[in-house]
Design a protein around this motif. Structure first.
Motif, PDB file in Angstrom:
ATOM      1  N   LEU A  56       3.236 -15.332  35.081  1.00 13.73           N
ATOM      2  CA  LEU A  56       3.667 -16.708  34.843  1.00 13.73           C
ATOM      3  C   LEU A  56       2.472 -17.514  34.360  1.00 13.73           C
ATOM      4  O   LEU A  56       1.433 -17.554  35.026  1.00 13.73           O
ATOM      5  CB  LEU A  56       4.220 -17.338  36.129  1.00 13.73           C
ATOM      6  N   PHE A  57       2.610 -18.162  33.209  1.00 13.32           N
ATOM      7  CA  PHE A  57       1.473 -18.912  32.679  1.00 13.32           C
ATOM      8  C   PHE A  57       1.963 -20.195  32.004  1.00 13.32           C
ATOM      9  O   PHE A  57       3.129 -20.314  31.627  1.00 13.32           O
ATOM     10  CB  PHE A  57       0.671 -18.058  31.689  1.00 13.32           C
ATOM     11  N   GLY A  58       1.039 -21.128  31.852  1.00 14.62           N
ATOM     12  CA  GLY A  58       1.386 -22.376  31.185  1.00 14.62           C
ATOM     13  C   GLY A  58       0.864 -23.586  31.928  1.00 14.62           C
ATOM     14  O   GLY A  58       0.029 -23.501  32.826  1.00 14.62           O
ATOM     15  N   HIS A  59       1.407 -24.730  31.538  1.00 15.83           N
ATOM     16  CA  HIS A  59       0.920 -26.017  32.026  1.00 15.83           C
ATOM     17  C   HIS A  59       1.082 -26.148  33.534  1.00 15.83           C
ATOM     18  O   HIS A  59       2.077 -25.728  34.112  1.00 15.83           O
ATOM     19  CB  HIS A  59       1.691 -27.142  31.319  1.00 15.83           C
ATOM     20  N   THR A  60       0.089 -26.764  34.173  1.00 14.11           N
ATOM     21  CA  THR A  60       0.151 -27.000  35.606  1.00 14.11           C
ATOM     22  C   THR A  60       1.288 -27.949  35.958  1.00 14.11           C
ATOM     23  O   THR A  60       1.628 -28.841  35.187  1.00 14.11           O
ATOM     24  CB  THR A  60      -1.185 -27.579  36.120  1.00 14.11           C
ATOM     25  N   GLY A  61       1.869 -27.739  37.121  1.00 16.35           N
ATOM     26  CA  GLY A  61       2.915 -28.632  37.609  1.00 16.35           C
ATOM     27  C   GLY A  61       4.288 -28.398  37.006  1.00 16.35           C
ATOM     28  O   GLY A  61       5.187 -29.221  37.173  1.00 16.35           O
ATOM     29  N   CYS A  62       4.469 -27.281  36.315  1.00 18.27           N
ATOM     30  CA  CYS A  62       5.753 -27.012  35.649  1.00 18.27           C
ATOM     31  C   CYS A  62       6.609 -25.979  36.373  1.00 18.27           C
ATOM     32  O   CYS A  62       7.592 -25.491  35.822  1.00 18.27           O
ATOM     33  CB  CYS A  62       5.523 -26.594  34.200  1.00 18.27           C
ATOM     34  N   GLY A  63       6.213 -25.608  37.590  1.00 19.73           N
ATOM     35  CA  GLY A  63       7.114 -24.829  38.424  1.00 19.73           C
ATOM     36  C   GLY A  63       6.789 -23.364  38.626  1.00 19.73           C
ATOM     37  O   GLY A  63       7.649 -22.604  39.081  1.00 19.73           O
ATOM     38  N   LYS A  64       5.566 -22.933  38.356  1.00 22.60           N
ATOM     39  CA  LYS A  64       5.256 -21.508  38.491  1.00 22.60           C
ATOM     40  C   LYS A  64       5.352 -21.044  39.949  1.00 22.60           C
ATOM     41  O   LYS A  64       6.005 -20.046  40.250  1.00 22.60           O
ATOM     42  CB  LYS A  64       3.863 -21.225  37.911  1.00 22.60           C
ATOM     43  N   THR A  65       4.679 -21.761  40.838  1.00 24.21           N
ATOM     44  CA  THR A  65       4.709 -21.376  42.253  1.00 24.21           C
ATOM     45  C   THR A  65       6.106 -21.544  42.841  1.00 24.21           C
ATOM     46  O   THR A  65       6.582 -20.688  43.600  1.00 24.21           O
ATOM     47  CB  THR A  65       3.702 -22.221  43.064  1.00 24.21           C
ATOM     48  N   THR A  66       6.777 -22.626  42.481  1.00 18.48           N
ATOM     49  CA  THR A  66       8.148 -22.857  42.958  1.00 18.48           C
ATOM     50  C   THR A  66       9.065 -21.730  42.500  1.00 18.48           C
ATOM     51  O   THR A  66       9.924 -21.262  43.263  1.00 18.48           O
ATOM     52  CB  THR A  66       8.679 -24.202  42.430  1.00 18.48           C
ATOM     53  N   GLU A 180       6.214 -24.526  29.873  1.00 18.13           N
ATOM     54  CA  GLU A 180       5.736 -25.593  29.000  1.00 18.13           C
ATOM     55  C   GLU A 180       6.150 -26.955  29.542  1.00 18.13           C
ATOM     56  O   GLU A 180       7.052 -27.063  30.387  1.00 18.13           O
ATOM     57  CB  GLU A 180       6.297 -25.396  27.594  1.00 18.13           C
ATOM     58  N   LEU A 181       5.499 -27.998  29.036  1.00 19.07           N
ATOM     59  CA  LEU A 181       5.887 -29.353  29.431  1.00 19.07           C
ATOM     60  C   LEU A 181       7.342 -29.604  29.031  1.00 19.07           C
ATOM     61  O   LEU A 181       7.767 -29.208  27.937  1.00 19.07           O
ATOM     62  CB  LEU A 181       4.981 -30.383  28.758  1.00 19.07           C
ATOM     63  N   PRO A 182       8.108 -30.248  29.895  1.00 22.74           N
ATOM     64  CA  PRO A 182       9.515 -30.516  29.570  1.00 22.74           C
ATOM     65  C   PRO A 182       9.660 -31.538  28.448  1.00 22.74           C
ATOM     66  O   PRO A 182       8.795 -32.396  28.245  1.00 22.74           O
ATOM     67  CB  PRO A 182      10.078 -31.068  30.889  1.00 22.74           C
ATOM     68  N   THR A 183      10.784 -31.442  27.734  1.00 21.40           N
ATOM     69  CA  THR A 183      11.092 -32.411  26.683  1.00 21.40           C
ATOM     70  C   THR A 183      11.553 -33.713  27.315  1.00 21.40           C
ATOM     71  O   THR A 183      11.797 -33.800  28.528  1.00 21.40           O
ATOM     72  CB  THR A 183      12.218 -31.877  25.782  1.00 21.40           C
ATOM     73  N   GLN A 184      11.698 -34.762  26.495  1.00 20.64           N
ATOM     74  CA  GLN A 184      12.185 -36.041  27.003  1.00 20.64           C
ATOM     75  C   GLN A 184      13.580 -35.882  27.615  1.00 20.64           C
ATOM     76  O   GLN A 184      13.874 -36.447  28.676  1.00 20.64           O
ATOM     77  CB  GLN A 184      12.225 -37.089  25.885  1.00 20.64           C
ATOM     78  N   GLU A 185      14.427 -35.114  26.954  1.00 21.92           N
ATOM     79  CA  GLU A 185      15.785 -34.901  27.471  1.00 21.92           C
ATOM     80  C   GLU A 185      15.755 -34.194  28.821  1.00 21.92           C
ATOM     81  O   GLU A 185      16.495 -34.565  29.749  1.00 21.92           O
ATOM     82  CB  GLU A 185      16.586 -34.072  26.471  1.00 21.92           C
ATOM     83  N   GLN A 186      14.907 -33.190  28.945  1.00 21.35           N
ATOM     84  CA  GLN A 186      14.802 -32.475  30.217  1.00 21.35           C
ATOM     85  C   GLN A 186      14.254 -33.370  31.319  1.00 21.35           C
ATOM     86  O   GLN A 186      14.718 -33.318  32.462  1.00 21.35           O
ATOM     87  CB  GLN A 186      13.899 -31.249  30.036  1.00 21.35           C
ATOM     88  N   LEU A 187      13.277 -34.219  30.972  1.00 19.19           N
ATOM     89  CA  LEU A 187      12.719 -35.124  31.974  1.00 19.19           C
ATOM     90  C   LEU A 187      13.739 -36.180  32.394  1.00 19.19           C
ATOM     91  O   LEU A 187      13.802 -36.549  33.570  1.00 19.19           O
ATOM     92  CB  LEU A 187      11.447 -35.791  31.439  1.00 19.19           C
ATOM     93  N   ILE A 208       8.174 -42.065  32.416  1.00 22.95           N
ATOM     94  CA  ILE A 208       7.041 -41.641  31.593  1.00 22.95           C
ATOM     95  C   ILE A 208       7.322 -40.225  31.110  1.00 22.95           C
ATOM     96  O   ILE A 208       7.856 -39.388  31.848  1.00 22.95           O
ATOM     97  CB  ILE A 208       5.737 -41.697  32.400  1.00 22.95           C
ATOM     98  N   TYR A 209       6.957 -39.939  29.861  1.00 24.29           N
ATOM     99  CA  TYR A 209       7.255 -38.640  29.263  1.00 24.29           C
ATOM    100  C   TYR A 209       5.962 -37.916  28.868  1.00 24.29           C
ATOM    101  O   TYR A 209       4.871 -38.431  29.061  1.00 24.29           O
ATOM    102  CB  TYR A 209       8.178 -38.823  28.059  1.00 24.29           C
ATOM    103  N   LYS A 210       6.128 -36.707  28.378  1.00 21.07           N
ATOM    104  CA  LYS A 210       4.997 -35.831  28.024  1.00 21.07           C
ATOM    105  C   LYS A 210       4.142 -35.532  29.250  1.00 21.07           C
ATOM    106  O   LYS A 210       2.906 -35.498  29.186  1.00 21.07           O
ATOM    107  CB  LYS A 210       4.147 -36.449  26.911  1.00 21.07           C
ATOM    108  N   ILE A 211       4.826 -35.343  30.387  1.00 24.73           N
ATOM    109  CA  ILE A 211       4.161 -34.992  31.633  1.00 24.73           C
ATOM    110  C   ILE A 211       4.932 -33.839  32.269  1.00 24.73           C
ATOM    111  O   ILE A 211       6.014 -33.473  31.817  1.00 24.73           O
ATOM    112  CB  ILE A 211       4.085 -36.185  32.609  1.00 24.73           C
ATOM    113  N   SER A 212       4.390 -33.280  33.339  1.00 22.72           N
ATOM    114  CA  SER A 212       5.039 -32.164  34.025  1.00 22.72           C
ATOM    115  C   SER A 212       6.103 -32.675  34.993  1.00 22.72           C
ATOM    116  O   SER A 212       6.162 -33.873  35.312  1.00 22.72           O
ATOM    117  CB  SER A 212       4.000 -31.349  34.798  1.00 22.72           C
TER     118      SER A 212
END
Length: 246
Positions: A56-66, A180-187, A208-212
């Motif tokens: 599992l790889f990618g941006h921090t805070g996007c759910g890898k451990t979860t 990856e960071l979620p899209t605006q729709e996903q957020l 706020i968008y473009k965040i995890s």
């Protein structure tokens, strides 16, 4: 030190895989994984290996451990979490022994083993020349442990920095899931799911968008808490004022 000193225990409530905001590709990959473990006996009968090594790889805070915890829950397996950033020491020979002991524990318990901060090995190899030979021996030890992992034990490695991982290690993982960071729709969907449990008066949150997802959760709960506290303080001030005028 005992093995238990290196294993992280989490008291957090685990959510189901269906509750995690995963990409369609990641969902399909994990559904296939769960099916293979469900039918592991018949696959073993035909001498077919299950895909039991996930990267599992990618941006921090996007759910890898979860996601790792949810996989363990879906498989009804215990999860053992080992943070490599904490276990890797200046005495790398001890590190190899400690990692080996944790692998043995996971195998005995047919558990899910999560190696968090998997890049710790790569980073030290690249940036600490004096220990490069010892680090190579550690990497070789980990490669051997991965190669000898039985079918009924699931290994998950997680990192925010996949580019520094030894390619020989990466080749051992049959499945690779990018977060990856979620899209605006996903957020927006995530904000809605977080806010639906609160009264409308506390649900006015600046999005706020473009965040995890983790950052969005922190922002949402902080705003809701402030709104609740402000409401309670207004009630207290009103009560004081009413008493003063009586």
């Amino acid at each position: 030190m005992a093995i238990s000193d290196f294993i992280l225990n989490s008291n957090e409530t685990t959510i189901g895989l269906d509750e995690i905001h995963l990409s369609k590709a990641n969902k399909n990959t994990l559904n296939q994984l769960l099916k293979e473990f469900k039918h592991i006996d018949i696959l073993n009968h035909y001498k077919l290996p299950v895909d039991n090594k996930i990267f599992l790889f990618g941006h921090t805070g996007c759910g890898k451990t979860t996601t790792a915890k949810a996989i363990a829950q879906a498989l009804d397996k215990k999860i053992i979490i080992l943070n490599l950033g904490n276990i890797v020491s200046s005495r790398l020979g001890e590190t190899a022994k400690n990692i080996t002991d944790v692998f043995k524990k996971a195998i005995r318990e047919k558990a899910v083993l999560l190696l968090d901060e998997f890049d710790s090995i790569g980073k030290l190899r690249d940036h600490d020349d004096k220990d490069s030979a010892e680090m190579k021996r550690l990497v070789n030890t980990v490669i051997q442990l991965i190669d000898e992992l039985p079918n009924d034990t699931l290994l998950i490695a997680a990192t925010n920095h996949s580019s520094v991982i030894d390619t020989a290690l990466l080749r051992r993982f049959q499945l690779r899931l990018k977060f990856e960071l979620p899209t605006q729709e996903q957020l927006d969907g995530y904000y809605n799911s977080l806010l639906e449990q609160f009264p409308e008066e506390f649900s006015k949150v600046e999005r706020i968008y473009k965040i995890s997802y983790a950052e969005a959760k922190d922002i949402t709960f902080r705003a809701v808490k402030n709104a609740i506290i402000s409401s309670e303080e207004s009630k207290t001030q009103a009560a004081v004022h009413e008493n003063a005028t009586q």
